[in-house]
Design a protein around this motif. Structure first.
Motif, short mmCIF file in Angstrom:
data_model
loop_
_atom_site.label_atom_id
_atom_site.label_comp_id
_atom_site.label_asym_id
_atom_site.label_seq_id
_atom_site.Cartn_x
_atom_site.Cartn_y
_atom_site.Cartn_z
N GLU A 147 -27.60 -5.32 -34.15
CA GLU A 147 -26.97 -4.90 -35.42
C GLU A 147 -27.27 -3.43 -35.73
O GLU A 147 -26.41 -2.70 -36.22
N ASP A 148 -28.50 -3.01 -35.42
CA ASP A 148 -28.90 -1.65 -35.82
C ASP A 148 -28.19 -0.57 -35.01
O ASP A 148 -28.31 0.61 -35.33
N ALA A 149 -27.46 -0.97 -33.97
CA ALA A 149 -26.75 0.04 -33.17
C ALA A 149 -25.37 0.35 -33.75
O ALA A 149 -24.75 1.35 -33.40
N LYS A 150 -24.92 -0.54 -34.66
CA LYS A 150 -23.53 -0.41 -35.15
C LYS A 150 -23.24 0.96 -35.74
O LYS A 150 -22.23 1.59 -35.43
N GLU A 151 -24.17 1.41 -36.59
CA GLU A 151 -23.92 2.64 -37.33
C GLU A 151 -23.78 3.83 -36.36
O GLU A 151 -22.85 4.62 -36.47
N GLU A 152 -24.68 3.89 -35.39
CA GLU A 152 -24.63 5.03 -34.47
C GLU A 152 -23.38 4.98 -33.60
O GLU A 152 -22.78 6.01 -33.32
N ILE A 153 -22.99 3.78 -33.18
CA ILE A 153 -21.79 3.68 -32.35
C ILE A 153 -20.56 4.09 -33.15
O ILE A 153 -19.66 4.76 -32.63
N ASP A 154 -20.55 3.76 -34.45
CA ASP A 154 -19.47 4.24 -35.33
C ASP A 154 -19.45 5.76 -35.38
O ASP A 154 -18.39 6.39 -35.37
N GLU A 155 -20.65 6.35 -35.43
CA GLU A 155 -20.72 7.82 -35.48
C GLU A 155 -20.22 8.45 -34.18
O GLU A 155 -19.52 9.46 -34.20
N ILE A 156 -20.58 7.83 -33.05
CA ILE A 156 -20.13 8.35 -31.75
C ILE A 156 -18.60 8.32 -31.72
O ILE A 156 -17.94 9.26 -31.30
N ARG A 157 -18.07 7.21 -32.21
CA ARG A 157 -16.62 7.06 -32.19
C ARG A 157 -15.95 8.08 -33.11
O ARG A 157 -14.92 8.67 -32.76
N ALA A 158 -16.55 8.28 -34.29
CA ALA A 158 -15.96 9.24 -35.24
C ALA A 158 -15.92 10.63 -34.61
O ALA A 158 -14.95 11.38 -34.78
N GLU A 159 -16.97 10.99 -33.88
CA GLU A 159 -17.00 12.30 -33.22
C GLU A 159 -15.87 12.40 -32.19
O GLU A 159 -15.19 13.43 -32.10
N ILE A 174 -11.64 11.52 -14.02
CA ILE A 174 -12.91 12.24 -14.18
C ILE A 174 -12.95 12.86 -15.58
O ILE A 174 -13.99 12.85 -16.25
N ASP A 175 -11.80 13.37 -16.03
CA ASP A 175 -11.74 13.94 -17.38
C ASP A 175 -12.12 12.91 -18.44
O ASP A 175 -12.82 13.23 -19.41
N LEU A 176 -11.67 11.68 -18.26
CA LEU A 176 -11.97 10.64 -19.26
C LEU A 176 -13.47 10.37 -19.33
O LEU A 176 -13.99 10.02 -20.39
N VAL A 177 -14.15 10.54 -18.21
CA VAL A 177 -15.61 10.37 -18.20
C VAL A 177 -16.26 11.57 -18.90
O VAL A 177 -17.07 11.41 -19.82
N ALA A 178 -15.88 12.77 -18.48
CA ALA A 178 -16.54 13.98 -18.99
C ALA A 178 -16.25 14.19 -20.48
O ALA A 178 -17.07 14.75 -21.21
N ASP A 179 -15.08 13.71 -20.94
CA ASP A 179 -14.71 13.90 -22.34
C ASP A 179 -15.55 13.06 -23.31
O ASP A 179 -15.46 13.23 -24.52
N GLN A 180 -16.38 12.17 -22.79
CA GLN A 180 -17.30 11.45 -23.68
C GLN A 180 -18.28 12.39 -24.34
O GLN A 180 -18.81 12.12 -25.41
N SER A 181 -18.58 13.49 -23.65
CA SER A 181 -19.59 14.41 -24.16
C SER A 181 -18.94 15.44 -25.07
O SER A 181 -17.93 16.05 -24.70
N PRO A 182 -19.52 15.69 -26.26
CA PRO A 182 -18.98 16.70 -27.17
C PRO A 182 -18.83 18.06 -26.50
O PRO A 182 -17.89 18.81 -26.78
N GLY A 242 -8.75 13.39 -31.18
CA GLY A 242 -7.61 12.71 -31.82
C GLY A 242 -7.69 11.22 -31.55
O GLY A 242 -8.36 10.77 -30.62
N ASP A 243 -6.97 10.44 -32.37
CA ASP A 243 -7.04 8.97 -32.30
C ASP A 243 -6.69 8.43 -30.92
O ASP A 243 -7.39 7.59 -30.37
N GLU A 244 -5.60 8.95 -30.38
CA GLU A 244 -5.07 8.36 -29.16
C GLU A 244 -6.01 8.57 -27.96
O GLU A 244 -6.35 7.65 -27.24
N ARG A 245 -6.43 9.84 -27.81
CA ARG A 245 -7.30 10.16 -26.67
C ARG A 245 -8.69 9.52 -26.86
O ARG A 245 -9.30 9.06 -25.90
#
Lengths: 163, 426
Positions: free
Chosen positions: B274-286, B171-179, B292-295
Motif C-alpha cells: 500500500e505504501d508504494a501507491k503514492e510514489e508510483i502515482d508521482e512517477i506516473r504524474a512525472e 529502446i526509446d520506450l525504455v530510456a524515456d522512463q528516466s526524466p 503527455g498522456d498518450e506517450r
C-alpha cells in the motif's frame, strides 16, 4: 533457554537438523524453523557484500516470498525441480560470530552437492551467514544469507532448490 | 547430396519450418561465428557502467576479451584485451578505475587511451621500433544508441542506428522512463549457463505461447498475491488485448503487450504494498507531464520483450533486464543479465524495482529456472534432429496484418534474418 547457555554445539545440532530437512525435501517442516519475519538472500556472485535494496541479487526473499517459494517447490509444475534435485550438504567451520540478548550471529562453511537426472554433479561451495533468534521453542532462523564462492554461477545453472 | 535447407519459408502455402539441425549441429555453430556474430553489431555495455575517465569493465564480447572503458577525454572506448607484445590480457580485473593497463608478463603498459607508454628495456629493440605502432587494438566499429554501446567486427556494417531499424522505438520506450533519459545498470550481475543452443534463448525471451504451461507456478504466485493475471475486459486498451508480436527489421523483433501484472513504473499492484501507491502515482504524474498522456501510457502501461539481433534481449516488464548470451558449444550458452533502472529513482523505488525483478527473472526467480529446464529439455530432444528434422513455426501465418504475442511472426522474423546471413555466401 537463555542465549548465554547456547554453545557452538547447540548451533551445529540446529544447522545439521536444518540441512537434513532440506536434503530430504521436508520443506514444510523447514518453514517451521523460520521466524515470522525471516529473510533468505543470495547476493549476485560479483557483489557478495551488497544490499538487496540497491543491488541485484539472485534471491532476496522476505518471509512471504519464502513461503511462496516453498509452495512453488511443492508443486510438480515447478518444472526445474520436477524431478527433484538430490542434494547433500556438508556444513563445517561453524562459528558464533556475535550475540546480543535475543539473537546469535553464526557463520558456517558449506559444500552442497547436487545431482539431478543425468546431469553431472553440480557442486555449490560458500558460506552461510545466519542470524538465529532464541525463542521459547529453541533457535529459529531470522536471516539466512548465502555467500557463494564461485565468481559466476556458470555451469551451476539455476538455483531452483533451497540452497 | 545437397544439404537440407535451414528453413522452409512458404507463407503462401502456410508453411514455415525450421530445420532442427540449426540448433544441434556443432558445424552450424562454427559457421555462425563468422556468418552471424562477426557480421553483426554485438552489445558490449551500458554507458553507466563506465561513468568516469579510467573506469573499465572487462568482458568477453563476440568471443573476444575486451575492455569496455572511458578514456582520459571522457569518451567511451573499447579495447581488445590483449597485449601487443605477446597477447596476454592487460587487464584481469572485472571492473574498476585505472590510470594504466599493465601487462604483468613483460611489463608493457598502456594509458587510459590505449597508448603504449611503457616498455621495459626499450633500448634493446632495433631502430624503427616505435611505441606509437603498438596501441591496444580496437574493434573496427564501435557505436552507441541512447547509452547502449555495441561493437562490430564487420568494418563494412551499416551504422548502428540504421542497423537497429525499428528497434530504436523500443529502446526509446525504455530510456524515456528516466526524466533525464539516463538509465543506469544496477550493481549485481547474474551470470549462469544453460545447456542449450543460444537461439533457443532468443525464442524463449519473447515467446508468450509458453507462459501458461511453463510458468503455471509463477502465475499461481501472482494470483496468491492478489494480482489480476487475466487482462481486464472491456477497458480501452492501447493495443489488442493480448498484445502483438512483430518483426522490426534486420532480424530484430518484439512482443508488445498491455501490462496487467504490474510495473514499478508506473502501474501499482498489491505485491508492491500500500505504501508504494503514492510514489508510483508521482512517477506516473512525472511521465504524463513530460511525455503527455498518450506517450506516458505507452511507456507505463505496456510490457515489451525486445530481441536485438542476434543476441541481445531487453525486456521491459515487471522490471527492466538487459540479457546477452554467448554460445560456448552448440548445446551450451553463457548468459549474463543486468537490471536497469532510472538514474533519478528514489531508494524505495530502486528497491521495489529490484524486488519485482526477482519475482520472475534470474536463476533464483520463480520463472527463469523453469525456462532453463524447458530449454534443456528441448536440447535433449534435439538429439533426434536426424529423425525428426523439422520444427513447425506457423502460428498466425494465416492472419492478415497484426499478429498476436502468442503467435510466431516475431520468431519467424529472427529466423529469416539468421537464414539470410547463413546462406549469404552459398
Amino acid at each position: 533457554m537463555s542465549d548465554k547457555d547456547i554453545t557452538r554445539i547447540d548451533v551445529e545440532d540446529f544447522l545439521y537438523e536444518e540441512a537434513a530437512l532440506l536434503d530430504e525435501w521436508r520443506l514444510d517442516e523447514w518453514l517451521e524453523l523460520l521466524t515470522d519475519d525471516a529473510i533468505y538472500q543470495i547476493p549476485s556472485t560479483d557483489a557478495p557484500d551488497s544490499d538487496a535494496r540497491n543491488a541485484l541479487f539472485l534471491i532476496a526473499d522476505d518471509a512471504t516470498r519464502i513461503k511462496a517459494r516453498v509452495k512453488r517447490l511443492n508443486d510438480t509444475e515447478a518444472h526445474a525441480e520436477s524431478p527433484r534435485s538430490r542434494t547433500r550438504r556438508m556444513i563445517g567451520n561453524v562459528r558464533i560470530t556475535g550475540r546480543n540478548r535475543t539473537e546469535l550471529e553464526v557463520s558456517a562453511n558449506f559444500s552442497v552437492y547436487r545431482y539431478r537426472r543425468n546431469s553431472p554433479l553440480r557442486h555449490f561451495v560458500g558460506r552461510y551467514e545466519y542470524r538465529l533468534r532464541v525463542t521459547e521453542k529453541g533457535l529459529r532462523i531470522a536471516e539466512r544469507r548465502i555467500i557463494l564462492d564461485p565468481t559466476e554461477l556458470g555451469t551451476l545453472g539455476a538455483i531452483s532448490f533451497i540452497l | 547430396m545437397t544439404e537440407s535447407p535451414f528453413i522452409i519459408d512458404q507463407p503462401e502455402d502456410m508453411v514455415f519450418r525450421l530445420n532442427r539441425r540449426t540448433l544441434a549441429d556443432p558445424e552450424i555453430l562454427t559457421r555462425e561465428q563468422t556468418a552471424i556474430f562477426d557480421k553483426s553489431w554485438i552489445y558490449c555495455g551500458h554507458e553507466s557502467e563506465v561513468s568516469k575517465p579510467g573506469d573499465f569493465c572487462t568482458r568477453t564480447v563476440c568471443g573476444r576479451p575486451v575492455i569496455f572503458s572511458r578514456d582520459s577525454a571522457g569518451d567511451v572506448r573499447v579495447f581488445l584485451n590483449a597485449c601487443r607484445h605477446r597477447a596476454a590480457m592487460v587487464c584481469r580485473e572485472p571492473c574498476g578505475n585505472t590510470r594504466r593497463y599493465n601487462c604483468f608478463y613483460h611489463g608493457w603498459s598502456y594509458n587510459q587511451d590505449g597508448e603504449l607508454v611503457g616498455v621495459p628495456g626499450e633500448e634493446s629493440y632495433p631502430p624503427g621500433f616505435d611505441k606509437a605502432n603498438f596501441s591496444l587494438a580496437e574493434p573496427p566499429r564501435v557505436d552507441s544508441y541512447r547509452g547502449f554501446w555495441f561493437i562490430s567486427f564487420n568494418p563494412d556494417i551499416t551504422n548502428l542506428k540504421e542497423y537497429l531499424a525499428g528497434a530504436t522505438e523500443y529502446i526509446d520506450l525504455v530510456a524515456d522512463q528516466s526524466p533525464s533519459g539516463q538509465m543506469e545498470v544496477i550493481q549485481g550481475t547474474q551470470e549462469y549457463d544453460i545447456r542449450a543452443n543460444w537461439k533457443l534463448l532468443v525464442e524463449n525471451s519473447f515467446d508468450d505461447y509458453h507462459l501458461l504451461t511453463t510458468h503455471k507456478t509463477w502465475l499461481d504466485y501472482m494470483k496468491d498475491s492478489g494480482v489480476q493475471v487475466e487482462p481486464p475486459k472491456g477497458q480501452g486498451l492501447l493495443l489488442p488485448s493480448k498484445g502483438i508480436g512483430k518483426g522490426l527489421g534486420n532480424g530484430h523483433a518484439v512482443i508488445d503487450n498491455i501490462n496487467f501484472r504490474g510495473r514499478p513504473v508506473a502501474r501499482w499492484i498489491s505485491i508492491y504494498g500500500e505504501d508504494a501507491k503514492e510514489e508510483i502515482d508521482e512517477i506516473r504524474a512525472e511521465l504524463v507531464e513530460r511525455l503527455g498522456d498518450e506517450r506516458a501510457a505507452r511507456v507505463a502501461d505496456t510490457n515489451r520483450n525486445l530481441v536485438i539481433f542476434p543476441n541481445l534481449v531487453i525486456n521491459d516488464g515487471s522490471s527492466v533486464t538487459i540479457r546477452t548470451f554467448w554460445p560456448v558449444a552448440a548445446d551450451h550458452m553463457k548468459v549474463t543479465a543486468w537490471a536497469l533502472g532510472t538514474k533519478e529513482e528514489s531508494e524505495r523505488a530502486r528497491a521495489r524495482r529490484l524486488d519485482s525483478f526477482l519475482t520472475f527473472y534470474g536463476p533464483g526467480g520463480f520463472a527463469t529456472p523453469d525456462d532453463v529446464e524447458a530449454l534443456e529439455a528441448v536440447q535433449a530432444g534435439l538429439a533426434t534432429w536426424r529423425e525428426t528434422e523439422w520444427s513447425e513455426m506457423t502460428r498466425g501465418l494465416n492472419k492478415e496484418g497484426e499478429q498476436l504475442n502468442t503467435d510466431e511472426e516475431h520468431l519467424r522474423a529472427f529466423w529469416r534474418e539468421w537464414n539470410a546471413l547463413m546462406t549469404a555466401d552459398a
